[in-house]
Each structure stands twice: as C-alpha cells, then as structure tokens.
Design a protein around this motif. Sequence first.
Motif, PDB file in Angstrom:
ATOM      1  N   PRO A 103       0.820  -1.222   0.000  1.00 25.33           N
ATOM      2  CA  PRO A 103       0.000   0.000   0.000  1.00 25.33           C
ATOM      3  C   PRO A 103       0.851   1.269   0.000  1.00 25.33           C
ATOM      4  O   PRO A 103       1.999   1.267   0.438  1.00 25.33           O
ATOM      5  N   ARG A 104       0.261   2.325  -0.509  1.00 24.94           N
ATOM      6  CA  ARG A 104       0.880   3.649  -0.436  1.00 24.94           C
ATOM      7  C   ARG A 104       0.670   4.164   0.981  1.00 24.94           C
ATOM      8  O   ARG A 104      -0.334   3.862   1.614  1.00 24.94           O
ATOM      9  N   GLU A 126      10.572  16.629  18.102  1.00 27.10           N
ATOM     10  CA  GLU A 126      10.106  15.341  18.636  1.00 27.10           C
ATOM     11  C   GLU A 126       9.266  14.603  17.603  1.00 27.10           C
ATOM     12  O   GLU A 126       9.421  13.388  17.403  1.00 27.10           O
ATOM     13  N   ALA A 127       8.390  15.309  16.913  1.00 27.94           N
ATOM     14  CA  ALA A 127       7.582  14.682  15.864  1.00 27.94           C
ATOM     15  C   ALA A 127       8.502  14.139  14.764  1.00 27.94           C
ATOM     16  O   ALA A 127       8.258  13.049  14.233  1.00 27.94           O
ATOM     17  N   GLY A 128       9.553  14.875  14.433  1.00 28.23           N
ATOM     18  CA  GLY A 128      10.511  14.397  13.440  1.00 28.23           C
ATOM     19  C   GLY A 128      11.167  13.098  13.866  1.00 28.23           C
ATOM     20  O   GLY A 128      11.332  12.178  13.059  1.00 28.23           O
ATOM     21  N   ARG A 129      11.534  13.003  15.153  1.00 31.60           N
ATOM     22  CA  ARG A 129      12.118  11.755  15.662  1.00 31.60           C
ATOM     23  C   ARG A 129      11.110  10.623  15.566  1.00 31.60           C
ATOM     24  O   ARG A 129      11.452   9.504  15.157  1.00 31.60           O
ATOM     25  N   ARG A 130       9.861  10.894  15.930  1.00 34.13           N
ATOM     26  CA  ARG A 130       8.813   9.863  15.860  1.00 34.13           C
ATOM     27  C   ARG A 130       8.540   9.441  14.421  1.00 34.13           C
ATOM     28  O   ARG A 130       8.337   8.261  14.146  1.00 34.13           O
ATOM     29  N   LEU A 131       8.519  10.406  13.501  1.00 33.73           N
ATOM     30  CA  LEU A 131       8.344  10.073  12.084  1.00 33.73           C
ATOM     31  C   LEU A 131       9.519   9.245  11.573  1.00 33.73           C
ATOM     32  O   LEU A 131       9.330   8.280  10.827  1.00 33.73           O
ATOM     33  N   ALA A 132      10.735   9.604  11.962  1.00 35.45           N
ATOM     34  CA  ALA A 132      11.912   8.829  11.566  1.00 35.45           C
ATOM     35  C   ALA A 132      11.811   7.405  12.104  1.00 35.45           C
ATOM     36  O   ALA A 132      12.185   6.442  11.415  1.00 35.45           O
ATOM     37  N   ASP A 133      11.283   7.244  13.320  1.00 40.91           N
ATOM     38  CA  ASP A 133      11.126   5.915  13.924  1.00 40.91           C
ATOM     39  C   ASP A 133      10.159   5.027  13.152  1.00 40.91           C
ATOM     40  O   ASP A 133      10.224   3.805  13.257  1.00 40.91           O
ATOM     41  N   THR A 134       9.250   5.618  12.382  1.00 40.16           N
ATOM     42  CA  THR A 134       8.319   4.801  11.593  1.00 40.16           C
ATOM     43  C   THR A 134       9.041   4.072  10.468  1.00 40.16           C
ATOM     44  O   THR A 134       8.515   3.105   9.927  1.00 40.16           O
ATOM     45  N   ALA A 135      10.222   4.558  10.094  1.00 36.31           N
ATOM     46  CA  ALA A 135      11.038   3.981   9.015  1.00 36.31           C
ATOM     47  C   ALA A 135      10.328   4.028   7.660  1.00 36.31           C
ATOM     48  O   ALA A 135      10.669   3.271   6.756  1.00 36.31           O
ATOM     49  N   ILE A 136       9.362   4.916   7.506  1.00 36.87           N
ATOM     50  CA  ILE A 136       8.701   5.087   6.214  1.00 36.87           C
ATOM     51  C   ILE A 136       9.679   5.814   5.287  1.00 36.87           C
ATOM     52  O   ILE A 136      10.136   6.910   5.618  1.00 36.87           O
ATOM     53  N   PRO A 137       9.985   5.238   4.139  1.00 40.03           N
ATOM     54  CA  PRO A 137      10.888   5.913   3.200  1.00 40.03           C
ATOM     55  C   PRO A 137      10.101   6.916   2.337  1.00 40.03           C
ATOM     56  O   PRO A 137       9.610   6.588   1.267  1.00 40.03           O
ATOM     57  N   PHE A 138       9.981   8.127   2.823  1.00 39.13           N
ATOM     58  CA  PHE A 138       9.189   9.134   2.115  1.00 39.13           C
ATOM     59  C   PHE A 138       9.835   9.498   0.787  1.00 39.13           C
ATOM     60  O   PHE A 138      11.026   9.760   0.717  1.00 39.13           O
ATOM     61  N   ILE A 161      -0.654  13.349  -7.430  1.00 40.97           N
ATOM     62  CA  ILE A 161       0.688  12.802  -7.214  1.00 40.97           C
ATOM     63  C   ILE A 161       0.981  11.737  -8.273  1.00 40.97           C
ATOM     64  O   ILE A 161       0.143  10.885  -8.546  1.00 40.97           O
ATOM     65  N   PRO A 162       2.173  11.779  -8.863  1.00 44.42           N
ATOM     66  CA  PRO A 162       2.538  10.756  -9.855  1.00 44.42           C
ATOM     67  C   PRO A 162       2.586   9.368  -9.214  1.00 44.42           C
ATOM     68  O   PRO A 162       2.949   9.213  -8.042  1.00 44.42           O
ATOM     69  N   ASP A 163       2.228   8.355  -9.972  1.00 48.12           N
ATOM     70  CA  ASP A 163       2.161   7.002  -9.433  1.00 48.12           C
ATOM     71  C   ASP A 163       3.510   6.398  -9.066  1.00 48.12           C
ATOM     72  O   ASP A 163       3.563   5.385  -8.382  1.00 48.12           O
ATOM     73  N   ASP A 164       4.622   7.018  -9.491  1.00 47.25           N
ATOM     74  CA  ASP A 164       5.919   6.499  -9.068  1.00 47.25           C
ATOM     75  C   ASP A 164       6.264   6.926  -7.639  1.00 47.25           C
ATOM     76  O   ASP A 164       7.238   6.452  -7.062  1.00 47.25           O
ATOM     77  N   VAL A 165       5.443   7.773  -7.041  1.00 46.36           N
ATOM     78  CA  VAL A 165       5.614   8.165  -5.634  1.00 46.36           C
ATOM     79  C   VAL A 165       4.846   7.157  -4.776  1.00 46.36           C
ATOM     80  O   VAL A 165       3.639   6.984  -4.942  1.00 46.36           O
ATOM     81  N   GLN A 166       5.550   6.507  -3.874  1.00 46.39           N
ATOM     82  CA  GLN A 166       4.927   5.490  -3.018  1.00 46.39           C
ATOM     83  C   GLN A 166       4.437   6.069  -1.692  1.00 46.39           C
ATOM     84  O   GLN A 166       3.349   5.758  -1.246  1.00 46.39           O
ATOM     85  N   ASN A 167       5.254   6.911  -1.047  1.00 42.51           N
ATOM     86  CA  ASN A 167       4.954   7.410   0.298  1.00 42.51           C
ATOM     87  C   ASN A 167       5.062   8.922   0.343  1.00 42.51           C
ATOM     88  O   ASN A 167       6.091   9.479  -0.040  1.00 42.51           O
ATOM     89  N   VAL A 168       4.023   9.565   0.851  1.00 36.39           N
ATOM     90  CA  VAL A 168       3.985  11.024   0.869  1.00 36.39           C
ATOM     91  C   VAL A 168       3.706  11.523   2.289  1.00 36.39           C
ATOM     92  O   VAL A 168       2.972  10.895   3.044  1.00 36.39           O
ATOM     93  N   LEU A 169       4.308  12.643   2.604  1.00 36.05           N
ATOM     94  CA  LEU A 169       4.093  13.332   3.866  1.00 36.05           C
ATOM     95  C   LEU A 169       3.510  14.699   3.536  1.00 36.05           C
ATOM     96  O   LEU A 169       4.089  15.433   2.735  1.00 36.05           O
ATOM     97  N   LEU A 170       2.346  15.018   4.103  1.00 37.59           N
ATOM     98  CA  LEU A 170       1.701  16.308   3.874  1.00 37.59           C
ATOM     99  C   LEU A 170       1.738  17.091   5.177  1.00 37.59           C
ATOM    100  O   LEU A 170       1.219  16.615   6.192  1.00 37.59           O
ATOM    101  N   ILE A 171       2.370  18.254   5.159  1.00 37.23           N
ATOM    102  CA  ILE A 171       2.487  19.099   6.347  1.00 37.23           C
ATOM    103  C   ILE A 171       1.526  20.265   6.161  1.00 37.23           C
ATOM    104  O   ILE A 171       1.703  21.090   5.271  1.00 37.23           O
ATOM    105  N   ASP A 222      -4.484   1.398  -0.934  1.00 35.31           N
ATOM    106  CA  ASP A 222      -4.188   0.456  -2.005  1.00 35.31           C
ATOM    107  C   ASP A 222      -4.666   1.060  -3.316  1.00 35.31           C
ATOM    108  O   ASP A 222      -5.815   1.463  -3.422  1.00 35.31           O
ATOM    109  N   GLY A 223      -3.787   1.135  -4.284  1.00 31.99           N
ATOM    110  CA  GLY A 223      -4.189   1.641  -5.589  1.00 31.99           C
ATOM    111  C   GLY A 223      -3.509   2.938  -5.948  1.00 31.99           C
ATOM    112  O   GLY A 223      -2.777   3.531  -5.153  1.00 31.99           O
ATOM    113  N   PRO A 224      -3.772   3.402  -7.178  1.00 31.08           N
ATOM    114  CA  PRO A 224      -3.169   4.652  -7.652  1.00 31.08           C
ATOM    115  C   PRO A 224      -3.660   5.862  -6.856  1.00 31.08           C
ATOM    116  O   PRO A 224      -4.746   5.837  -6.268  1.00 31.08           O
ATOM    117  N   TRP A 225      -2.870   6.926  -6.877  1.00 32.38           N
ATOM    118  CA  TRP A 225      -3.239   8.153  -6.157  1.00 32.38           C
ATOM    119  C   TRP A 225      -4.576   8.709  -6.642  1.00 32.38           C
ATOM    120  O   TRP A 225      -5.352   9.241  -5.858  1.00 32.38           O
TER     121      TRP A 225
END
Length: 172
Positions: A6-7, A39-51, A100-110, A151-154
């Motif tokens: 999943p994305r 602190e939020a940055g540390r927690r986001l890094a801990d998720t190991a999501i490759p943005f 978002i282009p479909d070659d992008v798997q993981n996105v972070l929106l601030i 699951d699926g395209p953006w």
Amino acid sequence: MSVAEPRRIVLFRHAKADWPQVSDHERPLAERGRMDAAEAGRRLADTAIPFDLALCSTAARTRETWKLAVHEFAHRPKTVYEERIYEASPGELIALLNEIPDDVQNVLLIGHNPGVHGLADILSGSAEGDVLSRMNRRGFPAAAFAVLLHDGPWKTLEPGTARLNDYWAPSE
C-alpha cells in the motif's frame, strides 16, 4: 513497487505557533512548537517510512515545522512547498493528493487544521486497533500526525479508501 504494497500518506499538522503581530500566513512557531516539531521528526523517523515526497504548506509555521522535523530523518525526501495546502478543505487536499505521480509510493503532507484532521477522518474507511478512537479522543493537536495506507493509484484516493494505521501526538 509491489502492487500488494500500500501507499502511505502521513498527515502532519504544524507544531504550536506563536501569535505575534504578523499575518496568519507568517506566524512563526512558539518555543514549545520548536521542541514538538523536533520530537515529531524523531517519531516520524522511527516509523522507518521511506518518504518519496513531502508536500508542505507555504505558511511560515509549516515550513519551520518541516525544517525542524526533517532534520531528524536519515534521508530527506523531495519537498514541494504548495500554496494550496494553506486553508485547504479535506476535499481540496484529496484533489491535491490525486495529482501525485504514481511512481511516488509514500507522501508526507504538512498542513493545518481543520483540513488535516478532517482529511484523516474522511479518508479512514477502517483503522488498526484503537488508533481511530485515540485520534478522536485527542483530536489533532499541533505537531500530531496520522499514518494512512491506501491500495491503488493516487487518483483513486477518495473518502473511505484508506486505513488509519498509526497516530501520534505530543504529550500535553
């Protein structure tokens, strides 16, 4: 990318802002906000999501939140500062994510409330364990983030098509 994978969409509200005599768009972070953003940055890094991509509002408080949070990441994703996030409704944010282009798997929106919290609620067709009740109980305070899976395209992202997988908010 595997079709079965999943994305991931992480919705991240800016940290606590100060109220100086400037326009709303130019409000900086308060001291508490600077600490919570890191602190939020540390927690986001801990998720190991490759943005692959970070979409950040152009408001000063979101840019500052992102600058402090991304400092905690091992890899800095491509960042796009997007005017349309500022004061956006959940529907406007969905329209942005649909682009978002479909070659992008993981996105972070601030972004900002009420749009970010509304979007997390609207997209969540299901949730893992007690994540939805925790988010609803806490609301979406400054520096909170929610992780959703789709699951699926953006372009198929719409209300109810994602699963709320994780939620974090700073302690009060």
